[in-house]
Design a protein around this motif. Structure first.
Motif, PDB file in Angstrom:
ATOM      1  N   MET A   5      39.693  11.999  95.789  1.00  0.00           N
ATOM      2  CA  MET A   5      39.543  12.746  94.533  1.00  0.00           C
ATOM      3  C   MET A   5      39.236  11.829  93.353  1.00  0.00           C
ATOM      4  SD  MET A   5      39.336  15.638  93.049  1.00  0.00           S
ATOM      5  CE  MET A   5      39.723  16.717  94.422  1.00  0.00           C
ATOM      6  N   ASP A   6      39.516  10.511  93.480  1.00  0.00           N
ATOM      7  CA  ASP A   6      39.209   9.599  92.380  1.00  0.00           C
ATOM      8  C   ASP A   6      37.723   9.636  92.035  1.00  0.00           C
ATOM      9  OD1 ASP A   6      41.814   8.864  92.169  1.00  0.00           O
ATOM     10  OD2 ASP A   6      41.595   6.937  93.195  1.00  0.00           O
ATOM     11  N   GLU A   7      36.855   9.647  93.055  1.00  0.00           N
ATOM     12  CA  GLU A   7      35.424   9.660  92.803  1.00  0.00           C
ATOM     13  C   GLU A   7      34.995  10.938  92.096  1.00  0.00           C
ATOM     14  OE1 GLU A   7      31.171   9.416  95.251  1.00  0.00           O
ATOM     15  OE2 GLU A   7      33.096   9.144  96.292  1.00  0.00           O
ATOM     16  N   GLN A   8      35.538  12.074  92.530  1.00  0.00           N
ATOM     17  CA  GLN A   8      35.190  13.349  91.899  1.00  0.00           C
ATOM     18  C   GLN A   8      35.661  13.390  90.444  1.00  0.00           C
ATOM     19  OE1 GLN A   8      36.455  13.006  94.962  1.00  0.00           O
ATOM     20  NE2 GLN A   8      35.829  14.680  96.333  1.00  0.00           N
ATOM     21  N   ARG A   9      36.830  12.855  90.206  1.00  0.00           N
ATOM     22  CA  ARG A   9      37.334  12.851  88.824  1.00  0.00           C
ATOM     23  C   ARG A   9      36.422  12.041  87.916  1.00  0.00           C
ATOM     24  NH1 ARG A   9      43.608  11.275  88.967  1.00  0.00           N
ATOM     25  NH2 ARG A   9      42.932   9.972  90.688  1.00  0.00           N
ATOM     26  N   GLN A  10      35.987  10.897  88.388  1.00  0.00           N
ATOM     27  CA  GLN A  10      35.114  10.070  87.561  1.00  0.00           C
ATOM     28  C   GLN A  10      33.737  10.709  87.386  1.00  0.00           C
ATOM     29  OE1 GLN A  10      36.265   7.587  85.676  1.00  0.00           O
ATOM     30  NE2 GLN A  10      38.157   8.383  86.562  1.00  0.00           N
ATOM     31  N   MET A  11      33.247  11.394  88.407  1.00  0.00           N
ATOM     32  CA  MET A  11      31.981  12.123  88.270  1.00  0.00           C
ATOM     33  C   MET A  11      32.092  13.175  87.171  1.00  0.00           C
ATOM     34  SD  MET A  11      30.854  12.722  92.243  1.00  0.00           S
ATOM     35  CE  MET A  11      29.659  13.965  91.748  1.00  0.00           C
ATOM     36  N   ALA A  12      33.202  13.907  87.185  1.00  0.00           N
ATOM     37  CA  ALA A  12      33.391  14.962  86.190  1.00  0.00           C
ATOM     38  C   ALA A  12      33.510  14.370  84.792  1.00  0.00           C
ATOM     39  CB  ALA A  12      34.626  15.783  86.533  1.00  0.00           C
ATOM     40  N   ALA A  13      34.329  13.336  84.632  1.00  0.00           N
ATOM     41  CA  ALA A  13      34.519  12.731  83.312  1.00  0.00           C
ATOM     42  C   ALA A  13      33.208  12.201  82.758  1.00  0.00           C
ATOM     43  CB  ALA A  13      35.560  11.616  83.400  1.00  0.00           C
ATOM     44  N   LEU A  14      32.398  11.562  83.622  1.00  0.00           N
ATOM     45  CA  LEU A  14      31.122  11.026  83.171  1.00  0.00           C
ATOM     46  C   LEU A  14      30.180  12.141  82.742  1.00  0.00           C
ATOM     47  CD1 LEU A  14      29.155   8.663  82.808  1.00  0.00           C
ATOM     48  CD2 LEU A  14      28.544   8.898  85.230  1.00  0.00           C
ATOM     49  N   TRP A  15      30.164  13.238  83.501  1.00  0.00           N
ATOM     50  CA  TRP A  15      29.258  14.325  83.139  1.00  0.00           C
ATOM     51  C   TRP A  15      29.667  14.970  81.819  1.00  0.00           C
ATOM     52  CZ3 TRP A  15      29.385  19.525  82.089  1.00  0.00           C
ATOM     53  CH2 TRP A  15      28.113  20.115  81.952  1.00  0.00           C
ATOM     54  N   PHE A  16      30.971  15.173  81.607  1.00  0.00           N
ATOM     55  CA  PHE A  16      31.424  15.745  80.339  1.00  0.00           C
ATOM     56  C   PHE A  16      31.007  14.848  79.168  1.00  0.00           C
ATOM     57  CE2 PHE A  16      35.030  17.583  83.016  1.00  0.00           C
ATOM     58  CZ  PHE A  16      34.419  18.819  83.135  1.00  0.00           C
ATOM     59  N   ARG A  17      31.095  13.541  79.365  1.00  0.00           N
ATOM     60  CA  ARG A  17      30.701  12.636  78.279  1.00  0.00           C
ATOM     61  C   ARG A  17      29.196  12.677  78.044  1.00  0.00           C
ATOM     62  NH1 ARG A  17      32.967   6.689  76.681  1.00  0.00           N
ATOM     63  NH2 ARG A  17      31.421   6.224  75.096  1.00  0.00           N
ATOM     64  N   GLU A  18      28.408  12.746  79.114  1.00  0.00           N
ATOM     65  CA  GLU A  18      26.955  12.845  78.955  1.00  0.00           C
ATOM     66  C   GLU A  18      26.564  14.130  78.242  1.00  0.00           C
ATOM     67  OE1 GLU A  18      25.617  12.434  82.956  1.00  0.00           O
ATOM     68  OE2 GLU A  18      25.549  10.237  82.875  1.00  0.00           O
ATOM     69  N   LEU A  19      27.256  15.223  78.555  1.00  0.00           N
ATOM     70  CA  LEU A  19      26.979  16.484  77.871  1.00  0.00           C
ATOM     71  C   LEU A  19      27.301  16.361  76.385  1.00  0.00           C
ATOM     72  CD1 LEU A  19      26.159  19.481  78.019  1.00  0.00           C
ATOM     73  CD2 LEU A  19      28.563  20.014  78.518  1.00  0.00           C
ATOM     74  N   ARG A  20      28.395  15.719  76.059  1.00  0.00           N
ATOM     75  CA  ARG A  20      28.740  15.477  74.650  1.00  0.00           C
ATOM     76  C   ARG A  20      27.606  14.741  73.946  1.00  0.00           C
ATOM     77  NH1 ARG A  20      29.980  12.133  70.616  1.00  0.00           N
ATOM     78  NH2 ARG A  20      28.731  10.662  71.805  1.00  0.00           N
ATOM     79  N   ASP A  21      27.078  13.708  74.601  1.00  0.00           N
ATOM     80  CA  ASP A  21      26.009  12.913  73.996  1.00  0.00           C
ATOM     81  C   ASP A  21      24.768  13.767  73.740  1.00  0.00           C
ATOM     82  OD1 ASP A  21      27.724  10.771  74.235  1.00  0.00           O
ATOM     83  OD2 ASP A  21      26.710   9.914  75.981  1.00  0.00           O
ATOM     84  N   ARG A  22      24.402  14.614  74.707  1.00  0.00           N
ATOM     85  CA  ARG A  22      23.199  15.432  74.550  1.00  0.00           C
ATOM     86  C   ARG A  22      23.365  16.476  73.452  1.00  0.00           C
ATOM     87  NH1 ARG A  22      22.159  18.303  79.462  1.00  0.00           N
ATOM     88  NH2 ARG A  22      23.903  17.364  80.558  1.00  0.00           N
ATOM     89  N   ILE A  23      24.553  17.066  73.363  1.00  0.00           N
ATOM     90  CA  ILE A  23      24.779  18.095  72.352  1.00  0.00           C
ATOM     91  C   ILE A  23      24.776  17.485  70.955  1.00  0.00           C
ATOM     92  CG2 ILE A  23      26.478  19.711  71.433  1.00  0.00           C
ATOM     93  CD1 ILE A  23      27.213  20.386  74.336  1.00  0.00           C
TER      94      ILE A  23
END
Length: 284
Positions: free
Chosen positions: A1-19
């Motif tokens: 689950m560590d890998e999935q958690r980091q995938m999710a955190a990275l995507w949320f941050r990328e979405l923040r950047d785009r918005i």
């Protein structure tokens, strides 16, 4: 689950950047000759607890009077009160193990022009040693409603839902209608949207894909409405209507909002937690 958690955190941050980039581009096209608004980014920490995030707030722009787009990745142990609340919702293991991890993006925009609707969006992942789930949604909060705006916003969310499950839109729209309701006022805070929580179908990839779709739908759902109304003439009476409606928004977020309660109870930066509050408001 560590890998999935980091995938999710990275995507949320990328979405923040785009918005934030998209919102600053709208500011560049905004009416008037006042300075364009820009986000001020402040790192946040949870003190003795683990993790933190980025608080991004734009104030006094041409289009946005105040907009916050926050990202966080936090971990630690839930307080006894938060632990009890999770246990009451049926989260397994909460009576014996208070450890948690969470990451997400949270956005609230309050507009200069009262004809342009305020809006909220968030998506998040939550993990405990015994369970994981996704949650989030988006809802539109006009003080002066335009039916075509409401229809456009809901159509974008429905399209995102329908691509993943035929029943998601109806389920999550009904949940939003119930969740974004102000009991002491006997009314909704806006014209709704979708809301979901505790989403765990057993397929992490599918649930993460749906959560990404909700986040991806936000800009197409909202930006055309902001741009359509940002230069529309308005009166002092229109502004008064906006300020009173903001009072409703503030009441809801301080009294009922689940995210506000969780953020304060888990020791997150209070300025980041209360970012959603409008810059000015009135009560009749």
């Amino acid at each position: 689950m560590d890998e999935q958690r980091q995938m999710a955190a990275l995507w949320f941050r990328e979405l923040r950047d785009r918005i934030t980039s998209a919102f600053e581009a709208v500011e560049d096209r905004g009416p008037g000759d006042a300075p364009v608004g820009r986000f001020v980014i402040t790192p946040t920490e949870r003190g003795e607890n683990g993790g933190g995030g980025l608080m991004s707030v734009l104030r006094d722009g041409r289009v946005f009077e105040k907009v916050g787009v926050n990202w966080s990745e936090v971990h630690g142990e839930l307080s006894p009160r938060a632990q009890a609340a999770m246990a009451a919702r049926g989260v397994p293991g909460m009576d014996s193990d208070p450890r948690f991890w969470a990451s997400g993006i949270s956005l609230v925009a309050h507009m200069q022009n009262p004809h342009a609707p305020a809006v909220h969006m968030n998506t998040r992942m939550f993990w405990t040693p015994h369970a994981w789930w996704f949650g989030g949604g988006s809802d539109l909060n006009p003080c002066i409603e335009y039916p075509e705006d409401t229809a456009h916003f809901h159509a974008a969310l429905k399209s995102a839902c329908d691509a993943h499950a035929v029943d998601y839109y109806d389920r999550f729209k009904a949940w939003a209608d119930e969740y974004f309701f102000i009991p002491h006022r006997g009314r909704a805070r806006g014209v709704g949207g979708i809301f979901y929580d505790d989403l765990n179908s057993g397929d992490w990839s599918a649930d993460f894909a749906f959560t990404r779709a909700v986040g991806e739908a936000f800009l197409p759902a909202f930006l055309p409405l902001a741009e359509a109304h940002m230069a529309q003439p308005f009166t002092e009476a229109d502004k008064e209507t906006q300020l009173i409606h903001r009072g409703l928004y503030a009441e809801y977020n301080l009294v009922y909002d689940r995210g506000t309660k969780f953020g304060l109870e888990t020791g997150h930066n209070p300025d980041a937690v209360l970012m959603s509050l409008p810059p000015t408001a009135k009560w009749p």
